[in-house]
Scaffold this motif. Structure first.
Motif, mmCIF file in Angstrom:
data_model
loop_
_atom_site.group_PDB
_atom_site.id
_atom_site.type_symbol
_atom_site.label_atom_id
_atom_site.label_comp_id
_atom_site.label_asym_id
_atom_site.label_seq_id
_atom_site.Cartn_x
_atom_site.Cartn_y
_atom_site.Cartn_z
ATOM 1 N N ILE B 412 0.726 -1.168 -0.052
ATOM 2 C CA ILE B 412 0.064 -0.006 -0.122
ATOM 3 C C ILE B 412 1.071 1.383 0.033
ATOM 4 C CG2 ILE B 412 -1.588 1.395 1.432
ATOM 5 C CD1 ILE B 412 -3.073 -1.284 2.202
ATOM 6 N N GLU B 413 1.777 1.265 0.745
ATOM 7 C CA GLU B 413 2.833 2.375 0.775
ATOM 8 C C GLU B 413 3.364 2.564 -0.492
ATOM 9 O OE1 GLU B 413 5.062 3.433 4.107
ATOM 10 O OE2 GLU B 413 6.810 3.024 2.992
ATOM 11 N N ARG B 414 3.822 1.560 -1.263
ATOM 12 C CA ARG B 414 4.428 1.530 -2.461
ATOM 13 C C ARG B 414 3.464 1.985 -3.672
ATOM 14 N NH1 ARG B 414 7.088 -3.067 -1.574
ATOM 15 N NH2 ARG B 414 5.589 -4.415 -2.483
ATOM 16 N N TYR B 415 2.152 1.800 -3.463
ATOM 17 C CA TYR B 415 1.165 1.683 -4.755
ATOM 18 C C TYR B 415 0.038 2.923 -4.572
ATOM 19 C CZ TYR B 415 3.595 -2.576 -6.430
ATOM 20 O OH TYR B 415 4.539 -3.395 -6.678
ATOM 21 N N PHE B 416 -0.193 3.304 -3.455
ATOM 22 C CA PHE B 416 -1.177 4.216 -3.232
ATOM 23 C C PHE B 416 -0.998 5.405 -2.991
ATOM 24 C CE2 PHE B 416 -5.148 1.440 -1.073
ATOM 25 C CZ PHE B 416 -4.702 0.499 -2.124
ATOM 26 N N PRO B 417 -1.918 6.500 -3.141
ATOM 27 C CA PRO B 417 -1.549 7.754 -3.729
ATOM 28 C C PRO B 417 -1.062 8.314 -2.317
ATOM 29 C CG PRO B 417 -3.986 7.410 -4.133
ATOM 30 C CD PRO B 417 -3.222 5.939 -3.399
ATOM 31 N N ARG B 418 -0.337 9.414 -2.722
ATOM 32 C CA ARG B 418 0.585 10.122 -1.727
ATOM 33 C C ARG B 418 -0.732 10.756 -0.813
ATOM 34 N NH1 ARG B 418 5.186 13.950 -2.090
ATOM 35 N NH2 ARG B 418 5.412 13.058 -4.038
ATOM 36 N N LEU B 435 -7.961 7.049 2.499
ATOM 37 C CA LEU B 435 -7.404 7.535 1.151
ATOM 38 C C LEU B 435 -7.359 8.993 1.157
ATOM 39 C CD1 LEU B 435 -8.735 4.791 -0.798
ATOM 40 C CD2 LEU B 435 -6.551 5.473 -1.034
ATOM 41 N N PRO B 436 -6.686 9.784 0.447
ATOM 42 C CA PRO B 436 -6.874 11.535 0.556
ATOM 43 C C PRO B 436 -8.118 11.572 -0.076
ATOM 44 C CG PRO B 436 -4.990 10.604 -0.752
ATOM 45 C CD PRO B 436 -5.647 9.300 -0.489
ATOM 46 N N LYS B 437 -8.953 12.621 0.731
ATOM 47 C CA LYS B 437 -9.997 13.178 0.079
ATOM 48 C C LYS B 437 -9.857 13.760 -1.158
ATOM 49 C CE LYS B 437 -12.963 14.123 4.244
ATOM 50 N NZ LYS B 437 -13.208 15.142 5.198
ATOM 51 N N PRO B 438 -10.650 13.800 -2.361
ATOM 52 C CA PRO B 438 -12.061 13.287 -2.495
ATOM 53 C C PRO B 438 -12.384 11.866 -3.012
ATOM 54 C CG PRO B 438 -11.621 14.570 -4.315
ATOM 55 C CD PRO B 438 -10.276 14.302 -3.720
ATOM 56 N N CYS B 439 -11.375 11.154 -2.706
ATOM 57 C CA CYS B 439 -11.340 9.582 -3.190
ATOM 58 C C CYS B 439 -12.685 9.127 -2.528
ATOM 59 C CB CYS B 439 -10.334 8.753 -3.086
ATOM 60 S SG CYS B 439 -10.433 7.164 -3.642
ATOM 61 N N ASP B 446 -16.656 -0.148 -7.066
ATOM 62 C CA ASP B 446 -17.276 -0.938 -8.253
ATOM 63 C C ASP B 446 -16.181 -0.806 -9.433
ATOM 64 O OD1 ASP B 446 -20.056 -0.987 -7.910
ATOM 65 O OD2 ASP B 446 -20.353 1.363 -7.870
ATOM 66 N N LEU B 447 -15.126 0.010 -9.568
ATOM 67 C CA LEU B 447 -13.978 0.070 -10.471
ATOM 68 C C LEU B 447 -13.282 -1.136 -10.391
ATOM 69 C CD1 LEU B 447 -13.046 3.804 -10.382
ATOM 70 C CD2 LEU B 447 -14.117 2.762 -12.341
ATOM 71 N N ALA B 448 -13.128 -1.334 -8.763
ATOM 72 C CA ALA B 448 -12.295 -2.506 -8.565
ATOM 73 C C ALA B 448 -12.970 -3.905 -8.747
ATOM 74 C CB ALA B 448 -11.947 -2.373 -6.941
ATOM 75 N N LEU B 449 -14.068 -3.936 -8.478
ATOM 76 C CA LEU B 449 -14.985 -5.176 -8.885
ATOM 77 C C LEU B 449 -15.037 -5.563 -10.303
ATOM 78 C CD1 LEU B 449 -16.909 -7.149 -7.162
ATOM 79 C CD2 LEU B 449 -18.936 -5.722 -8.149
ATOM 80 N N ALA B 450 -14.968 -4.520 -11.098
ATOM 81 C CA ALA B 450 -14.944 -4.650 -12.547
ATOM 82 C C ALA B 450 -13.580 -5.160 -13.043
ATOM 83 C CB ALA B 450 -15.375 -3.383 -13.272
ATOM 84 N N LEU B 493 -6.390 2.745 -9.417
ATOM 85 C CA LEU B 493 -7.843 3.047 -9.592
ATOM 86 C C LEU B 493 -8.515 4.074 -8.380
ATOM 87 C CD1 LEU B 493 -9.266 -0.556 -9.823
ATOM 88 C CD2 LEU B 493 -9.120 1.306 -11.556
ATOM 89 N N SER B 494 -7.648 4.290 -7.267
ATOM 90 C CA SER B 494 -7.863 5.368 -6.309
ATOM 91 C C SER B 494 -7.485 6.682 -6.744
ATOM 92 C CB SER B 494 -7.454 4.669 -4.923
ATOM 93 O OG SER B 494 -6.186 4.398 -5.184
ATOM 94 N N GLN B 495 -6.341 6.552 -7.547
ATOM 95 C CA GLN B 495 -5.823 7.731 -7.930
ATOM 96 C C GLN B 495 -7.122 8.511 -9.082
ATOM 97 O OE1 GLN B 495 -2.403 7.865 -7.384
ATOM 98 N NE2 GLN B 495 -2.855 10.205 -7.466
ATOM 99 N N ARG B 496 -7.450 7.365 -9.815
ATOM 100 C CA ARG B 496 -8.591 7.874 -11.027
ATOM 101 C C ARG B 496 -9.788 8.173 -10.047
ATOM 102 N NH1 ARG B 496 -9.659 2.962 -14.710
ATOM 103 N NH2 ARG B 496 -11.689 4.045 -14.719
ATOM 104 N N CYS B 497 -10.123 7.708 -8.637
ATOM 105 C CA CYS B 497 -11.310 8.166 -8.093
ATOM 106 C C CYS B 497 -11.125 9.542 -7.570
ATOM 107 C CB CYS B 497 -11.551 7.364 -6.776
ATOM 108 S SG CYS B 497 -12.132 5.776 -7.360
ATOM 109 N N MET B 498 -9.818 10.315 -7.784
ATOM 110 C CA MET B 498 -9.856 11.393 -7.125
ATOM 111 C C MET B 498 -9.825 12.736 -8.156
ATOM 112 S SD MET B 498 -7.000 11.106 -4.227
ATOM 113 C CE MET B 498 -5.844 10.504 -4.951
ATOM 114 N N GLU B 499 -9.745 12.231 -9.295
ATOM 115 C CA GLU B 499 -9.993 13.064 -10.398
ATOM 116 C C GLU B 499 -11.295 13.826 -10.769
ATOM 117 O OE1 GLU B 499 -7.852 10.501 -13.223
ATOM 118 O OE2 GLU B 499 -5.984 10.623 -12.233
#
Lengths: 499, 499
Positions: B412-418, B435-439, B446-450, B493-499
């Motif tokens: 998680i430290e390696r791959y998750f957003p700052r 996770l950082p807001k606004p994720c 849903d994205l992960a399930l897909a 994917l969590s990066q994408r959820c913040m955009e």
């Protein structure tokens, strides 16, 4: 010549010997009449008890060194006398002596809905059941030798991989697919058409009933029930703070549909109906198809959900299985609950519910109640049903229960006080006994317990006092001289309760 | 000479070869430093991952053809560097890299008690869990290979007669005597003194919690809970029509006792407290002994019953098992619930409750909920505990979970957003990720399930929106490249959820 020394379906006691009893008969009497007379004597002396099977035509002919026609004619002669009866594809059976006891009177009065406060009495009675060495005439639990336990044990352990996965995994599903499929296949034969995903597997029928009631009622609501009714249902009603409205119910045909119609006229007053249309506990009554249809339609029209408890449904004594009331449900208004506790494996505690319109609510409640039901037992049960042993097993179970009920009934007729009334069960293994007033059966319970006999007093089956002189008798245990003795004692003790 | 080719506790990958990496070192360097340097290189290259055990002193000396003193000195040198750590009676382990991620922030705001309306979201998430071939980062369910399934299978089938009786009999007792005895023996070690008959065996801890809440609350009442809290508890609260009052809870030390004190000042407002003092789900926090004692005494004083959920209690990472809060209960005000679902057999669904003052109410409710709990599994569990395999098994389980949590944490430290924050579990196998807001983690679900990954979004763990950017991660599955890949994907994917 002692033709009966060969093995027969029910072994003859040594004292009964066809050769000896035949000496009085003249040679001029036709051969079939001689045979019939000897058989009659054996039946009357108790060598073939009520409900037992006679030797087959082939065996009888062989043993008697007569022609099969002679043997068959003898049996038909006895059938005409009303002593024995033919059962299709099974043979000739000794007819039960027609009992002199009347059936219990129907209740006719509907009282107001009442809060239930029975739990203390019920728990006091139930907790006594676990004392060692009691003669079990109380709890509705058959002897374990009647169940296919060895077969189930093999099925449980047959597939190592399946077993390991079932132990090690956290199953969150609402039921194992194999079992759901087996259950709906069976219902399809009884005109109840379901999809596998409609079956929610529960911890026995008790959990199913509990969840159904919670789905459609709130504290303070009124629920219509049969009277008398299984005390477990009254306990659920009590635990949820509901009121019970008891509807008169006949020991032969089940709930009084007229009384039910009257009691549910006022819109919104009754929030649910719990009912056991097929082999009611404790009455062992069966509703007619037309009554079932009427109730299904009436409740639908009045928007009163039906919770159908069908756990004894497979234990009918008629030629065909009576259809569940759910068969007349067109809109999902009937929640059908059942289990394998009474038919295959009491110790598994596997039941189910097909919840109709309340599928989603029940799914949610099931999760909060116990998450999921253990899958290992479900797999074993599914395989047992699939490999075809189920029907064979059920036939034997029904036969054993029917015979047992006859024997207990005859003993009650023999030993209980004059004026006792007795139900004529249409399935299952429970008898409902109405003792002459003023016999108090809770007092009888205490006296019997002191004598090592466990009974179920009638007061557990109603919020009213109308069954305080009734008794439910379990006929699930195998007949022994000990049981006969216990019934004799019970008869004597009930005499004492009246003095 | 390649001394490491011999089997070592954690086999070395073929690419790592002590002989090759040693060539740069000068002969003048002391022997122990040469050895330490080589080990350090192996650790840094990942041959010994965080939390893994190094070869023993004896084995290292033998492999290196050095004296044990040299090997031990090398290990102590690395310990001083903070690279490895000694664990009593177990050996030297690679120390987890100190994570750079902060722990999740504590919530500080107590909102008003709120009705719960999460069941649809929860059922939508849970029903997705059963899809085939998902990477399981969501449900709190360890891999079944970690459980003693073969042993249990043998115990289940060991005694033919016991098994047949358990299948064929209708057990109406509140628990098998053998299992009740084993459970209370264990608690005695943790300063909780109980009698066998105080243990009521249930269908998992879920049934126990459900019954306890029903015993002490009525529809509309308010229940204090930790925040965040296991969604199953919120579902029970919802199904009973209760309100949840969420008390801020720290990812390290559990519930804020100050907030709890404030929230329960008004007499009669809070009708019960549900709490997981030892390894909370989802935070994996542990309350201090003094906090436990304070809460036990405060609630007793204020006449608020405590329902203690202790199911992760045996999965502590400290040297001693933290005592249950029940240890400070002097008046029967604490109902202690637990189960074997997380420790021995997830598939058995066997739990229990020691219900203190509410023993009689719970006994009654248990009967109406599911009559009794199947005895066959209880017997197998009792024998497993009795024959002494339990502690050995638990040690291995805890070790596996601890290692697994480190690996997932590092990924998680390696791959998750700052800006991601991460809990430091004090037991169990669950991580709580902020996770950082606004994720929005329901969107992430849903994205992960897909993408074939099952996760648990934070919104399931509160009635408020305060954990909508949180995620609970299950570390119960065995580490595979597939899991690492899934965590990498989840980070993207969590990066994408913040955009």
């Amino acid at each position: 010549m002692n033709a009966f020394n060969k093995p027969s379906p029910i072994p003859l006691p040594a004292t009964f010997n066809l050769g000896e009893t035949a000496t009085d008969l003249e040679d001029a009497t036709p051969r079939y009449r001689q045979l019939a007379a000897r058989l009659q004597q054996l039946i009357e002396q108790g060598a073939f008890p009520s409900g037992s099977r006679l030797p087959s035509v082939r065996m009888l002919a062989e043993q008697e060194q007569s022609s099969p026609v002679t043997a068959l004619t003898a049996l038909r002669y006895l059938e005409n006398l009303g002593l024995i009866e033919a059962r299709p594809k099974s043979g000739y059976y000794v007819r039960a002596k027609s009992l002199l006891l009347k059936e219990p009177r129907n209740t006719t009065v509907t009282e107001a809905a009442s809060e239930v406060a029975l739990s203390k009495t019920i728990m006091r009675v139930i907790s006594a059941a676990s004392r060692p060495n009691l003669v079990q005439l109380g709890a509705a639990s058959p002897n374990h030798v009647l169940f296919p336990v060895s077969r189930l044990r093999k099925l449980l352990t047959a597939n190592n991989r399946t077993m390991l996965e079932a132990i090690g995994n956290y199953d969150m599903s609402m039921g194992h697919p194999e079992l759901r499929t087996q259950i709906i296949r069976r219902y399809a034969h009884y005109s109840v058409l379901l999809k596998p995903e409609e079956i929610i597997v529960t911890v026995g029928a008790m959990e199913a009933l509990n969840l159904c009631l919670r789905a459609v009622t709130q504290r303070g609501d009124t629920v219509a029930v049969e009277s008398p009714i299984y005390f477990g249902i009254l306990q659920i009603i009590e635990s949820l703070g509901l009121k019970a409205l008891e509807i008169p119910t006949s020991a032969r045909d089940g709930i009084s549909v007229d009384a039910l119609e009257l009691a549910t006229r006022l819109k919104g007053q009754v929030k649910a109906l719990i009912i056991m249309p097929t082999i009611q506990n404790p009455l062992s009554s069966v509703m007619s198809d037309s009554d079932k249809q009427y109730v299904a339609e009436l409740m639908e029209e009045r928007r009163i959900p039906i919770i159908e408890d069908d756990i004894y449904g497979e234990l009918y004594f008629e030629h065909h299985r009576p259809r569940p009331l759910k068969a007349w449900d067109k809109t999902g208004n009937v929640m059908l609950c059942s289990s394998f506790t009474k038919t295959i494996a009491p110790g598994f505690r596997i039941g189910w519910v097909a919840a109709g319109r309340w599928q989603q609510e029940i799914t949610h409640l099931k999760f909060t109640s116990s998450v999921a039901t253990t899958s290992l037992y479900q797999i074993a049960l599914a395989r047992f049903m699939e490999t075809g042993g189920y029907d064979h097993h059920l036939r034997h179970l029904r036969e054993a229960f029917q015979l047992q009920i006859r024997r207990v009934s005859e003993a009650i007729e023999r030993y209980f006080p004059r004026g006792t009334c007795l139900s004529r069960p249409r399935g299952g293994y429970l008898l409902w006994v109405e003792l002459p007033k003023p016999c108090n059966t809770l007092k009888l319970f205490d006296l019997a317990l002191a004598a090592g006999i466990f009974t179920m007093p009638g007061c557990l089956f109603s919020t009213s006092e109308r069954f305080d002189h009734h008794l439910r008798i379990n006929c699930g245990d195998l007949w022994t001289p000990q049981i006969e003795h216990a019934l004799k004692q019970l008869g004597e003790l009930s005499q004492r309760c009246m003095e």
